[in-house]
Motif scaffolding. Structure first.
Motif, short mmCIF file in Angstrom:
data_model
loop_
_atom_site.label_atom_id
_atom_site.label_comp_id
_atom_site.label_asym_id
_atom_site.label_seq_id
_atom_site.Cartn_x
_atom_site.Cartn_y
_atom_site.Cartn_z
N CYS A 90 19.22 -14.34 11.89
CA CYS A 90 19.54 -15.35 10.89
C CYS A 90 18.52 -16.48 11.00
O CYS A 90 18.31 -17.01 12.09
CB CYS A 90 20.95 -15.89 11.11
N VAL A 91 17.89 -16.84 9.90
CA VAL A 91 16.89 -17.91 9.90
C VAL A 91 17.53 -19.25 10.29
O VAL A 91 16.97 -20.01 11.08
CB VAL A 91 16.21 -18.02 8.51
N GLU A 92 18.69 -19.52 9.75
CA GLU A 92 19.35 -20.80 9.97
C GLU A 92 19.80 -21.01 11.41
O GLU A 92 19.59 -22.06 11.99
CB GLU A 92 20.55 -20.93 9.03
N THR A 93 20.42 -19.99 12.00
CA THR A 93 20.98 -20.14 13.35
C THR A 93 20.11 -19.53 14.45
O THR A 93 20.37 -19.76 15.63
CB THR A 93 22.37 -19.49 13.43
N GLU A 94 19.13 -18.71 14.06
CA GLU A 94 18.29 -17.98 15.01
C GLU A 94 19.10 -17.01 15.88
O GLU A 94 18.67 -16.62 16.96
CB GLU A 94 17.48 -18.93 15.90
N ASP A 149 16.67 -15.75 4.01
CA ASP A 149 17.71 -16.07 4.99
C ASP A 149 17.67 -15.22 6.26
O ASP A 149 18.47 -15.43 7.16
CB ASP A 149 19.09 -15.97 4.35
N CYS A 150 16.75 -14.28 6.36
CA CYS A 150 16.68 -13.41 7.55
C CYS A 150 15.25 -13.21 8.00
O CYS A 150 14.31 -13.26 7.21
CB CYS A 150 17.28 -12.05 7.25
N LYS A 151 15.11 -12.96 9.30
CA LYS A 151 13.85 -12.52 9.88
C LYS A 151 14.09 -11.14 10.47
O LYS A 151 15.18 -10.85 10.98
CB LYS A 151 13.41 -13.44 11.02
N SER A 168 9.81 -11.69 7.04
CA SER A 168 10.75 -12.78 6.77
C SER A 168 11.18 -12.76 5.32
O SER A 168 10.37 -12.55 4.42
CB SER A 168 10.10 -14.13 7.07
#
Length: 77
Positions: A50-54, A32-34, A29
């Protein structure tokens, strides 16, 4: 299957091949990304989310190189 064979598949077939034959190795992680790393045949596939939107941002097949550096020391192969 070689990396070149995998790259010649359609995107849908690449996902099918990954889910059917891939072995999960590790997660990473950042802010901002996984990233999720899989071994597939004799190469690797990294999935970027994307961490925010999955939402999935990309599927990145590779044999070696810079993409692997973030996992260095974390994987026993």
């Amino acid at each position: 299957m070689t990396l070149e064979n995998f790259l010649s598949l359609t995107t849908e077939k690449q996902w099918d091949e990954l889910w059917d034959n891939g072995t999960h190795l590790n997660n990473y992680s950042s802010i901002d990304c996984k990233f999720t790393l899989y071994a597939l045949h004799k190469f690797f596939v990294e999935i970027e989310l994307c961490v925010e939107t999955e939402k999935i941002l990309g599927l990145h097949p590779f044999g070696h190189g810079q993409r692997m550096e973030k996992y260095a020391g974390e994987i026993i192969i």
